[in-house]
Design a protein around this motif. Structure first.
Motif, short mmCIF file in Angstrom:
data_model
loop_
_atom_site.label_atom_id
_atom_site.label_comp_id
_atom_site.label_asym_id
_atom_site.label_seq_id
_atom_site.Cartn_x
_atom_site.Cartn_y
_atom_site.Cartn_z
N ALA A 266 -8.80 4.06 -2.04
CA ALA A 266 -7.49 3.79 -1.41
C ALA A 266 -7.58 2.56 -0.50
CB ALA A 266 -7.02 5.01 -0.63
N SER B 62 1.39 5.05 -2.20
CA SER B 62 0.77 6.28 -1.70
C SER B 62 1.35 6.64 -0.34
CB SER B 62 -0.76 6.15 -1.62
OG SER B 62 -1.13 5.18 -0.66
N GLY C 197 -4.64 7.11 1.17
CA GLY C 197 -4.36 7.79 -0.09
C GLY C 197 -3.40 8.94 0.11
N GLN D 31 0.82 -1.21 0.00
CA GLN D 31 0.00 0.00 0.00
C GLN D 31 0.87 1.27 0.00
OE1 GLN D 31 -3.14 -0.12 -0.40
NE2 GLN D 31 -4.24 1.49 0.69
N ARG E 119 -7.70 -0.76 -2.31
CA ARG E 119 -6.38 -1.18 -2.80
C ARG E 119 -5.64 -2.03 -1.77
NH1 ARG E 119 -2.12 2.06 -2.98
NH2 ARG E 119 -3.43 3.90 -2.70
#
Lengths: 235, 235
Positions: free
Chosen positions: B93, A169, A174, A165, B96
Motif C-alpha cells: 500500500a 483505498s 490500505g 492513494q 503505491r
C-alpha cells in the motif's frame, strides 16, 4: 505504572493541537496502550530537561524516555509488537516517506494558510516565543507570511498524491490504518483544532478519509477540543 | 520462451524515454529476468489490440499479457517471488503512494519544464497525436504550457519529501532499492533521455540518489540513449 505523554497545550489547557503529539496519541490507541498526558507549553523548557531535549512529544514509559514522534513510533513497535505501526524493512522505509510528506509538503502549506489562527491558539505566555521563532524561520513577520490564498493553492497541489492513494483505498496503509495514516493525519488534526477553515472540499477523497480518521479509536480525533468550542472563541 | 516488453520509442528507434516503461525495465533487472523490447509508437495502436488497451508498457510473458506499469509490478511479484518489488500488506500500500507521488507531484512539474524537449524527442509521425492529446489535457498549446521557470520552481517544492527521505537513507526503500525507487526514478530517466536540463543541483541529496540509480543493474539507466547522443541532436 502510568505511561505519560508530554503534549503541547494551547491557550486552554484542553486545547491540544501539536501534529507530532497527535501521531503518538493515535499510535497508542492503535496498540491499545493506556496513557495520561502532561500538558506542556513552549516556555516550559525545564520540564523536559530530563528528556535531553526541548520539544514534545516526549513519552515516558516506565523507565524509558523517548522523544521525537517518529522515534516513539519505532519504540512502540519494538516494545509492543502487537498491531504493527511501521513494520519492518521496506514497509518501515516507505512509512518514513509519509513523515517527510506531511512535514515538508503539507505542513508548510497549512502553516501558510493558518499561521494567525495558530498564533491565537498558542498559550498567551508562549506567543512571544512562538512569534520570534517562526519569524526567524520564515524570514518575515507572521502577518507577511500569512497568505491563505497562496497556502490553499499550495496545499491543493500538495494533496494530489494523497488523492490518488485514497481514490483506491480507504486508508493510506490500505484497508486498515497504520503509521502512514497517523503520520499524515496529525497535520489535519492540527489544522482542525486551531481553525474552522475548510482545507478540502466535501467531494475530495481526502475529505472522506479525514472523516474516517476522525472516527477511529472511538472518535479520538473528533472528540478533540477545537478553538471554536471555547467560550471565548469569537471574542 | 522470449519475454517481450512493448516499449515507447522516440525519433530514433533506440531512444526509449517512457517513465512507465523504465519502471518495468528496472523491475525486470531487479528480479534478474531476461526480456527483449519491442519498440512502439503512439500511432501503432493496432499493435497493442491483443492487450485490450492502447498504451505501453505491455509485458508479454509466455501466455500472459499484462499492461499498466503498476499492475506489471504486481504480476512480477506474484509470479517471480524472489527479490520482492512491492511486497505485501502495508508495504505494498505504501509503495503505491510513490506511484502517485511520481505521477501527480513530479511528472507535472517535469512536464512543464521539458514539454518542448519531449515534443522533439517523439517520433515525427507521432507528433500530431502527441500535440493534440497533450494540448487537450493542458487546455492550451504546448508553447503556452511550456514554462521552465514555473516548472522548476514547482519541482523544487515537490522534491522536498524526497530530500527528507534521502538525507537518511541511500534509497527510498531503505538500504537497497525496490519498487518505491523504481516508481519514482522513471520520471528522472524520462527527463534525462529527452533533455540535458539539470533538474536538481549537485549538492541535492536527490542528485546523489539519481547517480546511484543510474549505476544500478550494470548501469541500466546510464547506458540509456539520450537525445544529446544522437548525431542530429543539435540540428
Amino acid at each position: 505504572m502510568t505511561r505519560w505523554l508530554y503534549d503541547l497545550r494551547g491557550r486552554d489547557e484542553r486545547l491540544r493541537f501539536s501534529p507530532y503529539c497527535w501521531r503518538i496519541k493515535y499510535a497508542l490507541a492503535h496498540k491499545g496502550l493506556d496513557y495520561q498526558t502532561r500538558p506542556w507549553c513552549y516556555r516550559d523548557k525545564e520540564a523536559l530537561t530530563f528528556s535531553g531535549q526541548g520539544a514534545v512529544p516526549v513519552l515516558v514509559d516506565g523507565e524509558t524516555v523517548i522523544s521525537d514522534s517518529y522515534e516513539i513510533l519505532r519504540y512502540l513497535d519494538r516494545t509492543y509488537p502487537q498491531a504493527p505501526l511501521l513494520g519492518e524493512g521496506p514497509a518501515e522505509a516507505r512509512a518514513r516517506f509519509f513523515k517527510h510528506y506531511a512535514e515538508r509538503a503539507l505542513a508548510p502549506a497549512i502553516m501558510r494558510t493558518l499561521i494567525m489562527d495558530l498564533y491565537q491558539a498558542v498559550d498567551p505566555g508562549d506567543r512571544d516565543y512562538f512569534r520570534a521563532s517562526r519569524e526567524k524561520r520564515f524570514g518575515r513577520s507572521l502577518e507577511e507570511f500569512h497568505s491563505p490564498v497562496q497556502g490553499l493553492a499550495q496545499l491543493d497541489r500538495a494533496l494530489e498524491p494523497l488523492r490518488g492513494q485514497l481514490e483506491a483505498s480507504d486508508y493510506l496503509d490500505g484497508a486498515a490504518p497504520a503509521a502512514a495514516d497517523y503520520l499524515v493525519f496529525g497535520a489535519f488534526l492540527w489544522a482542525r483544532c486551531v481553525s474552522n477553515a475548510d482545507l478540502v472540499s466535501n467531494a475530495d477523497p481526502v475529505h472522506a478519509w479525514v472523516e474516517r480518521m476522525l472516527d477511529l479509536h472511538d472518535g479520538l480525533g473528533r472528540r478533540a477540543l477545537r478553538v471554536s468550542d471555547l467560550d471565548d472563541a469569537y471574542r
